[in-house]
Enzyme design. Structure first.
Site, PDB file in Angstrom:
ATOM      1  N   HIS A 263      36.024  34.069  28.467  1.00 21.48           N
ATOM      2  CA  HIS A 263      34.950  33.293  29.111  1.00 21.48           C
ATOM      3  C   HIS A 263      33.743  33.231  28.165  1.00 21.48           C
ATOM      4  CE1 HIS A 263      32.569  31.502  32.192  1.00 21.48           C
ATOM      5  NE2 HIS A 263      32.393  32.509  33.010  1.00 21.48           N
ATOM      6  N   HIS A 304      40.731  25.154  27.456  1.00 24.85           N
ATOM      7  CA  HIS A 304      39.819  25.207  28.601  1.00 24.85           C
ATOM      8  C   HIS A 304      40.634  24.956  29.872  1.00 24.85           C
ATOM      9  CE1 HIS A 304      36.427  24.414  31.254  1.00 24.85           C
ATOM     10  NE2 HIS A 304      35.710  25.027  30.339  1.00 24.85           N
ATOM     11  N   ASP A 362      32.295  26.980  23.041  1.00 26.04           N
ATOM     12  CA  ASP A 362      32.082  28.256  22.348  1.00 26.04           C
ATOM     13  C   ASP A 362      32.431  28.173  20.870  1.00 26.04           C
ATOM     14  OD1 ASP A 362      33.133  29.251  25.377  1.00 26.04           O
ATOM     15  OD2 ASP A 362      31.289  30.092  24.567  1.00 26.04           O
TER      16      ASP A 362
HETATM   17  C1  SDX Z   1      34.371  29.192  28.776  1.00 30.06           C
HETATM   18  O1  SDX Z   1      35.801  27.726  33.271  1.00 30.06           O
HETATM   19  C2  SDX Z   1      34.759  27.339  32.587  1.00 30.06           C
HETATM   20  O2  SDX Z   1      34.125  26.358  32.895  1.00 30.06           O
HETATM   21  C3  SDX Z   1      34.388  28.236  31.438  1.00 30.06           C
HETATM   22  C4  SDX Z   1      33.277  27.750  30.520  1.00 30.06           C
HETATM   23  C5  SDX Z   1      31.952  27.694  31.215  1.00 30.06           C
HETATM   24  O3  SDX Z   1      31.079  26.945  30.753  1.00 30.06           O
HETATM   25  O4  SDX Z   1      31.752  28.503  32.184  1.00 30.06           O
HETATM   26  O5  SDX Z   1      33.602  26.458  30.018  1.00 30.06           O
HETATM   27  C6  SDX Z   1      33.087  28.686  29.325  1.00 30.06           C
HETATM   28  O6  SDX Z   1      34.800  30.229  29.175  1.00 30.06           O
HETATM   29  C7  SDX Z   1      35.142  28.348  27.784  1.00 30.06           C
HETATM   30  C8  SDX Z   1      36.497  29.011  27.341  1.00 30.06           C
HETATM   31  C9  SDX Z   1      36.192  30.091  26.311  1.00 30.06           C
HETATM   32  N1  SDX Z   1      37.393  30.877  26.042  1.00 30.06           N
HETATM   33  C10 SDX Z   1      38.053  30.815  24.859  1.00 30.06           C
HETATM   34  O7  SDX Z   1      37.775  30.017  23.965  1.00 30.06           O
HETATM   35  C11 SDX Z   1      39.173  31.853  24.707  1.00 30.06           C
HETATM   36  C12 SDX Z   1      40.449  31.165  24.194  1.00 30.06           C
HETATM   37  N2  SDX Z   1      40.957  30.267  25.230  1.00 30.06           N
HETATM   38  C13 SDX Z   1      42.011  30.805  26.099  1.00 30.06           C
HETATM   39  O8  SDX Z   1      41.791  32.145  26.473  1.00 30.06           O
HETATM   40  C14 SDX Z   1      42.308  29.833  27.259  1.00 30.06           C
HETATM   41  O9  SDX Z   1      42.431  28.586  26.706  1.00 30.06           O
HETATM   42  C15 SDX Z   1      41.362  29.761  28.445  1.00 30.06           C
HETATM   43  C16 SDX Z   1      41.113  31.078  29.059  1.00 30.06           C
HETATM   44  C17 SDX Z   1      40.065  29.140  28.034  1.00 30.06           C
HETATM   45  C18 SDX Z   1      42.029  28.844  29.490  1.00 30.06           C
HETATM   46  O10 SDX Z   1      43.150  29.512  29.957  1.00 30.06           O
HETATM   47  P1  SDX Z   1      44.132  28.831  31.061  1.00 30.06           P
HETATM   48  O11 SDX Z   1      43.533  27.608  31.635  1.00 30.06           O
HETATM   49  O12 SDX Z   1      44.566  29.911  31.993  1.00 30.06           O
HETATM   50  O13 SDX Z   1      45.325  28.305  30.215  1.00 30.06           O
HETATM   51  P2  SDX Z   1      46.596  29.158  29.862  1.00 30.06           P
HETATM   52  O14 SDX Z   1      46.202  30.517  29.397  1.00 30.06           O
HETATM   53  O15 SDX Z   1      47.541  29.074  31.019  1.00 30.06           O
HETATM   54  O16 SDX Z   1      47.181  28.363  28.588  1.00 30.06           O
HETATM   55  C19 SDX Z   1      48.146  27.320  28.727  1.00 30.06           C
HETATM   56  C20 SDX Z   1      49.018  27.441  27.477  1.00 30.06           C
HETATM   57  C21 SDX Z   1      49.686  28.821  27.329  1.00 30.06           C
HETATM   58  O17 SDX Z   1      50.861  28.657  26.576  1.00 30.06           O
HETATM   59  P3  SDX Z   1      52.308  28.482  27.376  1.00 30.06           P
HETATM   60  O18 SDX Z   1      52.433  29.731  28.242  1.00 30.06           O
HETATM   61  O19 SDX Z   1      52.153  27.196  28.193  1.00 30.06           O
HETATM   62  O20 SDX Z   1      53.318  28.391  26.267  1.00 30.06           O
HETATM   63  O21 SDX Z   1      48.198  27.295  26.298  1.00 30.06           O
HETATM   64  C22 SDX Z   1      48.228  28.517  25.547  1.00 30.06           C
HETATM   65  C23 SDX Z   1      48.693  29.597  26.487  1.00 30.06           C
HETATM   66  O22 SDX Z   1      49.342  30.656  25.767  1.00 30.06           O
HETATM   67  N3  SDX Z   1      46.837  28.753  25.093  1.00 30.06           N
HETATM   68  C24 SDX Z   1      46.491  29.127  23.862  1.00 30.06           C
HETATM   69  C25 SDX Z   1      45.089  29.165  23.866  1.00 30.06           C
HETATM   70  N4  SDX Z   1      44.620  28.827  25.072  1.00 30.06           N
HETATM   71  C26 SDX Z   1      45.717  28.583  25.843  1.00 30.06           C
HETATM   72  N5  SDX Z   1      47.241  29.427  22.746  1.00 30.06           N
HETATM   73  C27 SDX Z   1      46.537  29.774  21.646  1.00 30.06           C
HETATM   74  N6  SDX Z   1      45.182  29.829  21.565  1.00 30.06           N
HETATM   75  C28 SDX Z   1      44.431  29.530  22.661  1.00 30.06           C
HETATM   76  N7  SDX Z   1      43.095  29.580  22.593  1.00 30.06           N
END
Ligand code: SDX
Length: 426
Positions: A263, A304, A362
């Site tokens: 997050h 996201h 971010d």
């Molecule tokens: C913020 O919600 C908000 O509005 C948040 C925010 C705000 O203003 O409040 O926008 C701020 O938190 C932005 C996000 C910051 N976080 C990161 O940058 C951390 C890296 N991102 C991941 O942790 C992830 O993308 C999330 C947490 C942001 C979103 O996770 P989801 O929606 O639960 O998606 P998911 O984990 O189910 O991913 C779907 C697929 C998966 O692969 P499969 O199982 O389908 O094969 O995408 C992959 C994930 O493994 N994946 C990634 C990835 N993010 C998702 N693979 C590699 N690198 C990544 N960053």
């Protein structure tokens, strides 16, 4: 005409109303299911609307973000952070008179009680500022517990203003304590962002030397982070606040949730990741790690829950990032080169394209903050500062209408009931 949906369970047909949105998704009202002994199941709440709200609207496919109906691009380019704070809290943009009164009201609330400042002495030098900020916000309940009548709208507005006013001072104090430096008191002659930067990098009694370009970039960063609908930390504030707890405790819960690298902690994690990669030649290796299911490594700053084409804030942030880098003459920063290489690969690699993983706010905020010389440990604190108006507005909105304590149920997969076994029989 109210739309309805029907579900049939064990031969019984149940009719549910569809509630209409003013923008975006309508929702199926499942509140009546409990009377039928039925729960819905949605870990992570991907398909769940936890409340109704008039504050912020996001269209993740179209990359739209509106604060009280105003597009983030217009607010970032034409408004100040204080105008946006007023807009979120009150629902309308302020007149010049209203803005001046709001500014004066915040300035009356930006100092931290001398006795209370001792809270920072409990932390070791080098303690992460987020640990101090969370404790200090929670500790404010000790100063305002008696005077906080959460059922009174004016009292809630005062609390909301106090938190927006005081968070820059608390954040700067946490930073200064971590560095073993003396606190710089707030300077009411300075704007919101410049005052924060001066409390971090200035000296008491000396005029501010903060660059206007940096102060403006910081003000825009606060605007871009001000609110984001029912994200994890805002939902945490709402859940904690639904127990009628002290508002400083509810907001402190939000600070804790925001700290996670999935997050708000992502901006700091982006820089840690870029430094771990260390050289453009290693980018491909780390992209493969991010794609490897057996490797927990993820590309920080990518992906996201809601935005599936682009994060509109990232686009605005990217433009400010370029301006700041040019102003600072650091376009050739080695970490920036790694970031640009990462972004290029991620935009071309099917793994990221098929999962709709794009750079989020971010990714660019981390690089911009580094370019303006903000120490990495302050990045998530700055996100906290930016998100404060959103948290307090959602808290106030929830308490302004009838609400119930948030208490989800579960799908139980544990043991059937069984009899106790005496110790000597085990
Ligand atoms: C913020 O919600 C908000 O509005 C948040 C925010 C705000 O203003 O409040 O926008 C701020 O938190 C932005 C996000 C910051 N976080 C990161 O940058 C951390 C890296 N991102 C991941 O942790 C992830 O993308 C999330 C947490 C942001 C979103 O996770 P989801 O929606 O639960 O998606 P998911 O984990 O189910 O991913 C779907 C697929 C998966 O692969 P499969 O199982 O389908 O094969 O995408 C992959 C994930 O493994 N994946 C990634 C990835 N993010 C998702 N693979 C590699 N690198 C990544 N960053």
């Amino acid at each position: 005409m109210v739309q309805k949906v029907q579900i049939t369970i064990d031969g019984k047909s149940i009719e549910l109303n569809v509630l209409e949105a003013s923008e975006g998704n309508n929702v199926v009202d499942v509140r009546g299911l409990i009377a039928e002994g039925i729960f819905t199941y949605d870990p992570g709440f991907l398909s769940t609307a936890s409340c109704d709200s008039k504050i912020t609207y996001i269209d993740g496919d179209a990359g739209i973000l509106l604060y009280r109906g105003y597009a983030i691009e217009q607010l970032a380019s034409q408004a100040s952070h204080l105008e946006v704070c007023y807009l979120l809290l009150n629902g309308e943009l302020p007149s010049s008179t209203q803005l001046a009164e709001f500014d004066a009201s915040l300035k009356d609330k930006q100092t931290v009680d001398k006795q209370f400042q001792q809270i920072f002495n409990g932390f070791a030098r080098g303690a992460h500022p987020m640990s101090m900020v969370g404790a200090a916000i929670s500790g404010l309940a000790s100063l305002y517990h008696e005077s906080t009548d959460i059922t009174d709208a004016e009292n809630r507005k005062t609390t909301a203003q106090r938190l927006i006013a005081i968070i820059p001072t608390i954040a700067a104090m946490a930073y200064k304590h971590g560095r073993g430096e003396t606190f710089v008191e707030p300077d009411p002659s300075l704007g919101y962002a410049e005052n924060f930067l001066n409390m971090c990098f200035g000296e008491t009694g000396k005029p501010s030397t903060i660059s206007p370009v940096i102060a403006e970039a910081m003000d825009k960063i606060f605007i871009l982070h001000a609110d984001h609908e029912q994200n994890a930390s805002t939902s945490t504030v709402r859940m904690a606040g639904s127990t009628d707890c002290n508002p400083y405790a509810a907001i402190s819960a939000g600070v804790s949730a925001l700290w996670g690298p999935a997050h708000g902690g992502a901006n700091e994690a982006v820089l840690d990741m870029l430094m771990e990669i260390g050289d453009v030649s290693r980018v491909a290796e780390y992209v493969e790690k991010a794609k490897d299911k057996d490797d927990p490594f993820k590309l920080m700053g990518f992906g996201h829950r809601v935005y599936k084409n682009f994060d509109p804030r990232a686009k605005v942030m990217e433009s400010y990032c370029a301006a700041v880098l040019a102003e600072r003459g650091v376009e050739n920063d080695p970490l920036l080169k790694i970031a640009k290489a990462l972004e290029k690969i991620a935009r071309e690699d099917d793994y990221f394209i098929s999962r709709k993983l794009y750079p989020n706010i971010d990714f660019y905020s981390g690089i911009t903050l580094k370019a303006v010389g903000i120490p990495t440990e302050l990045f998530t604190v700055i996100f906290t500062l930016g998100r404060m108006p959103g948290w307090v507005t959602h808290w106030d909105e929830m308490l302004s209408a009838p609400y119930k304590i948030a208490r989800p149920r579960q799908l139980y997969l544990g043991e059937h009931q069984r009899d106790f076994i005496a110790l000597d029989a085990r």
